[in-house]
Motif scaffolding. Sequence first.
Motif, PDB file in Angstrom:
ATOM      1  N   GLY A  96       0.514  11.330 -10.339  1.00  0.00           N
ATOM      2  CA  GLY A  96      -0.278  12.555 -10.244  1.00  0.00           C
ATOM      3  C   GLY A  96       0.548  13.803 -10.448  1.00  0.00           C
ATOM      4  O   GLY A  96       0.032  14.843 -10.878  1.00  0.00           O
ATOM      5  N   ASN A  97       1.854  13.743 -10.161  1.00  0.00           N
ATOM      6  CA  ASN A  97       2.719  14.917 -10.315  1.00  0.00           C
ATOM      7  C   ASN A  97       3.267  15.067 -11.729  1.00  0.00           C
ATOM      8  O   ASN A  97       3.935  16.067 -12.012  1.00  0.00           O
ATOM      9  N   LEU A  98       3.012  14.109 -12.606  1.00  0.00           N
ATOM     10  CA  LEU A  98       3.495  14.238 -13.984  1.00  0.00           C
ATOM     11  C   LEU A  98       2.762  15.357 -14.696  1.00  0.00           C
ATOM     12  O   LEU A  98       1.567  15.557 -14.535  1.00  0.00           O
TER      13      LEU A  98
ATOM     14  N   GLN B 219       0.831  -1.200   0.000  1.00  0.00           N
ATOM     15  CA  GLN B 219       0.000   0.000   0.000  1.00  0.00           C
ATOM     16  C   GLN B 219       0.867   1.252   0.000  1.00  0.00           C
ATOM     17  O   GLN B 219       0.564   2.225  -0.705  1.00  0.00           O
ATOM     18  N   THR B 220       1.960   1.251   0.749  1.00  0.00           N
ATOM     19  CA  THR B 220       2.865   2.397   0.775  1.00  0.00           C
ATOM     20  C   THR B 220       3.484   2.633  -0.600  1.00  0.00           C
ATOM     21  O   THR B 220       3.536   3.774  -1.079  1.00  0.00           O
ATOM     22  N   GLN B 221       3.951   1.562  -1.229  1.00  0.00           N
ATOM     23  CA  GLN B 221       4.532   1.693  -2.565  1.00  0.00           C
ATOM     24  C   GLN B 221       3.490   2.161  -3.583  1.00  0.00           C
ATOM     25  O   GLN B 221       3.792   2.975  -4.460  1.00  0.00           O
ATOM     26  N   GLY B 222       2.279   1.666  -3.474  1.00  0.00           N
ATOM     27  CA  GLY B 222       1.212   2.081  -4.376  1.00  0.00           C
ATOM     28  C   GLY B 222       0.861   3.548  -4.209  1.00  0.00           C
ATOM     29  O   GLY B 222       0.651   4.267  -5.194  1.00  0.00           O
ATOM     30  N   ASN B 223       0.799   4.002  -2.968  1.00  0.00           N
ATOM     31  CA  ASN B 223       0.513   5.417  -2.723  1.00  0.00           C
ATOM     32  C   ASN B 223       1.621   6.297  -3.287  1.00  0.00           C
ATOM     33  O   ASN B 223       1.353   7.364  -3.847  1.00  0.00           O
ATOM     34  N   GLY B 224       2.869   5.867  -3.128  1.00  0.00           N
ATOM     35  CA  GLY B 224       3.980   6.619  -3.696  1.00  0.00           C
ATOM     36  C   GLY B 224       3.913   6.673  -5.220  1.00  0.00           C
ATOM     37  O   GLY B 224       4.166   7.710  -5.831  1.00  0.00           O
TER      38      GLY B 224
END
Length: 49
Positions: free
Chosen positions: A45-47, A34-39
């Motif tokens: 989203g920042n692209l 979940q942590t890796q997915g959120n990252g």
Amino acid sequence: MRNILVTVMMIVVMLVLFNTIISDNATGTRARIQTQGNGANTMIGNLLP
């Protein structure tokens, strides 16, 4: 009777291992995924288009 007892004990051990390794909320595999997915979602989203 002994075979049934051994089978039940193995099932209990597997449940305990699953709960401690996979589904632990702090350090389990589920939390790491979940942590890796959120990252990854944040990076996508920042692209800029």
